[in-house]
Scaffold this active site. Sequence first.
Site, mmCIF file in Angstrom:
data_model
loop_
_atom_site.group_PDB
_atom_site.id
_atom_site.type_symbol
_atom_site.label_atom_id
_atom_site.label_comp_id
_atom_site.label_asym_id
_atom_site.label_seq_id
_atom_site.Cartn_x
_atom_site.Cartn_y
_atom_site.Cartn_z
ATOM 1 N N ASN A 150 -30.479 -12.318 14.220
ATOM 2 C CA ASN A 150 -31.271 -13.482 14.027
ATOM 3 C C ASN A 150 -32.765 -13.265 14.156
ATOM 4 O OD1 ASN A 150 -30.548 -13.838 16.655
ATOM 5 N ND2 ASN A 150 -30.905 -15.726 16.802
ATOM 6 N N GLU A 248 -25.592 -13.598 26.819
ATOM 7 C CA GLU A 248 -26.587 -14.763 26.267
ATOM 8 C C GLU A 248 -25.740 -14.935 24.801
ATOM 9 O OE1 GLU A 248 -28.876 -16.089 27.630
ATOM 10 O OE2 GLU A 248 -29.286 -14.617 29.240
ATOM 11 N N CYS A 282 -30.721 -18.906 18.112
ATOM 12 C CA CYS A 282 -29.810 -19.771 18.958
ATOM 13 C C CYS A 282 -30.278 -21.064 19.855
ATOM 14 C CB CYS A 282 -29.448 -18.781 20.166
ATOM 15 S SG CYS A 282 -31.058 -18.101 20.937
HETATM 16 P P1 NDP Z 1 -22.202 -10.800 17.152
HETATM 17 O O1 NDP Z 1 -21.625 -11.122 18.467
HETATM 18 O O2 NDP Z 1 -21.322 -10.986 15.998
HETATM 19 O O3 NDP Z 1 -23.056 -9.774 17.200
HETATM 20 C C1 NDP Z 1 -23.941 -9.347 18.192
HETATM 21 C C2 NDP Z 1 -23.968 -7.838 18.387
HETATM 22 O O4 NDP Z 1 -22.889 -7.203 19.151
HETATM 23 C C3 NDP Z 1 -24.199 -6.925 17.003
HETATM 24 O O5 NDP Z 1 -25.078 -5.929 17.435
HETATM 25 C C4 NDP Z 1 -22.568 -6.773 16.951
HETATM 26 O O6 NDP Z 1 -22.748 -5.609 15.975
HETATM 27 C C5 NDP Z 1 -22.215 -6.560 18.168
HETATM 28 N N1 NDP Z 1 -20.680 -6.460 18.339
HETATM 29 C C6 NDP Z 1 -20.025 -6.982 17.591
HETATM 30 N N2 NDP Z 1 -18.841 -6.991 17.933
HETATM 31 C C7 NDP Z 1 -18.822 -6.192 19.085
HETATM 32 C C8 NDP Z 1 -17.595 -5.506 20.118
HETATM 33 N N3 NDP Z 1 -16.591 -5.953 19.965
HETATM 34 N N4 NDP Z 1 -18.413 -4.944 21.325
HETATM 35 C C9 NDP Z 1 -19.686 -4.909 21.578
HETATM 36 N N5 NDP Z 1 -20.533 -5.127 20.476
HETATM 37 C C10 NDP Z 1 -20.140 -5.937 19.407
HETATM 38 O O7 NDP Z 1 -23.398 -11.945 16.834
HETATM 39 P P2 NDP Z 1 -24.364 -12.192 15.640
HETATM 40 O O8 NDP Z 1 -24.872 -10.884 15.386
HETATM 41 O O9 NDP Z 1 -23.628 -12.663 14.559
HETATM 42 O O10 NDP Z 1 -25.495 -13.162 16.235
HETATM 43 C C11 NDP Z 1 -25.371 -14.618 16.156
HETATM 44 C C12 NDP Z 1 -24.785 -15.168 17.436
HETATM 45 O O11 NDP Z 1 -25.703 -14.750 18.641
HETATM 46 C C13 NDP Z 1 -24.896 -16.594 17.388
HETATM 47 O O12 NDP Z 1 -23.645 -16.924 18.231
HETATM 48 C C14 NDP Z 1 -26.070 -17.011 18.269
HETATM 49 O O13 NDP Z 1 -25.991 -18.219 18.910
HETATM 50 C C15 NDP Z 1 -26.359 -15.906 19.403
HETATM 51 N N6 NDP Z 1 -27.416 -15.759 19.913
HETATM 52 C C16 NDP Z 1 -27.657 -16.089 21.165
HETATM 53 C C17 NDP Z 1 -28.907 -16.076 21.809
HETATM 54 C C18 NDP Z 1 -29.212 -16.282 23.438
HETATM 55 O O14 NDP Z 1 -29.974 -16.004 23.740
HETATM 56 N N7 NDP Z 1 -28.040 -17.128 23.979
HETATM 57 C C19 NDP Z 1 -29.937 -15.603 21.008
HETATM 58 C C20 NDP Z 1 -29.605 -15.483 19.716
HETATM 59 C C21 NDP Z 1 -28.461 -15.255 18.878
HETATM 60 P P3 NDP Z 1 -22.717 -5.641 14.494
HETATM 61 O O15 NDP Z 1 -23.932 -6.493 14.130
HETATM 62 O O16 NDP Z 1 -22.479 -4.443 13.902
HETATM 63 O O17 NDP Z 1 -21.321 -6.655 14.225
#
Ligand code: NDP
Length: 481
Positions: A150, A248, A282
């Site tokens: 994001n 996070e 987020c």
């Molecule tokens: P995901 O959890 O799908 O992915 C986050 C990252 O983790 C990506 O790089 C993803 O790779 C990777 N990933 C996915 N599966 C695994 C796994 N099993 N093991 C290790 N890494 C993995 O989140 P999104 O990218 O969809 O982001 C949106 C989410 O992030 C929302 O829930 C949002 O609230 C949260 N968020 C939280 C923030 C905070 O500070 N609390 C800030 C910004 C966002 P890939 O993309 O290849 O799937």
Amino acid sequence: MIIIKNFINGEMVDPVDGDWVDNYEPATGKVYSKIPASNSKDVERAVEAAKNAFAEWSEWRLEDRSRVLLRLSELIDENLEILAKAESRDNGKPLWLAKSVDIPRARDNFSFFATGIRHFASESHRTSDHIINYTTRKPIGVAGCISPWNLPLYLFSWKVAPALAAGNTVVAKPSEVTPMSAYLLSELINQAGIPKGVFNIVHGLGGDVGMAIVEHPDVPLISFTGGTVTGATIARTAAPMFKKLSLELGGKNPNLIFDDCNFEKALKTTLNSSFANQGQICLCGSRIYVQRGIYEKFRDAFVEKVSKMKVGNPADDDSRLGAIVSKPHFEKVKSYIQLAQEEGGKILTGGVEVKMDGEFSEGWYLRPTIIEGLNESCRTNQEEIFGPVVTIQPFDTEEEAIRLANSTGYGLAATVWTESINRAHRVSDKLKSGIVWVNCWLVRDLRTPFGGVKNSGVGREGGWEALRFFTEPKNICIKYD
Ligand code: NDP
């Protein structure tokens, strides 16, 4: 077609097995680049490089680490236009937003921690006349940094910068959905003078590359930002290996608007806090609670303004919203709009796709959507939608507002609008959330702790919290005659 490469041991390299995945441009819905579909073999190479580089990097003088990270920050600034265009194209966010927020904040993350590390100090405790305790804080080793789509470069740098500043080496994985700005950053790493192997970037799918980083026995600390479900998987994997974890995660943030607020300021900021970056921050407030005395006035003014927000080509200066990041996410957000109606919600504005012309006709655009008439326990008000969709609901008393705000499993951020200083303190104190903004939103001071409670995560980023996470304390107790 742009071919993205991994950055391992100071070199741009193809994935070991030669597999690639498509990268889409949200504004057009078309593939515009290929990214490495890396796997555990690529992660192995990156971890090996990072392990080898650790001994030297962790012993670099603070001033020298600071200098090269500051140089990286300057290089981001010099390439701001290029990076912002890449970020906007890759993510679908308005270009003006990438230029004014994402890339400047990525730049500032590096300069902040490059200078912060020079002021970071550990403690000593004089226990009695002849006993002194002092605590050292040393870098830990190879840090695994995994970030979402994001705010791609912004959140990527928010982890990598403190990890490197503290003296760790890094294996980082940007989201496969938005790899471009991290790829462009990798072209600047050598230029900044960061030694080979210190900062490695491996692209690919979360379940492959992300998991391989989390599972790797030589990566003792993991900093992750992403969804709550992914966070739980990571915690399950990392906990038995006793890794240090910073998680996070998601949010379902409340926005409490009291009838003693500054109406115009609350209205203006709520437009942003609801729909900035297509609601894909987020910290966006997705549940708007307005005190009954001003409910109708606020709702009507809000609906009027939202219905006029332009959704369009992310490159246009007057587009308030660009495209949704990916087709699966677009479908997910639309399914929640459908669900909200099934749950009895009334759409006050939006709720529909935006059909664009020409090269944008296949892009993923949604009207900003306001939904009324739902109770706090329905799924629409409990689950993270992470798109341009908010619910609005009246409340009567302060107690009710606090109860509604705290009624989900999440606890990342909350916003409070009131001109009463007493109420501001009272309500802020009772909110179960890691961050509270009063009469403002998304104001960031990089020194403050950043993170959530409950299902929104574990640990805090930002300021000393981040430098503490990326270092290991050791207490040395000396008794002397
Ligand atoms: P995901 O959890 O799908 O992915 C986050 C990252 O983790 C990506 O790089 C993803 O790779 C990777 N990933 C996915 N599966 C695994 C796994 N099993 N093991 C290790 N890494 C993995 O989140 P999104 O990218 O969809 O982001 C949106 C989410 O992030 C929302 O829930 C949002 O609230 C949260 N968020 C939280 C923030 C905070 O500070 N609390 C800030 C910004 C966002 P890939 O993309 O290849 O799937």
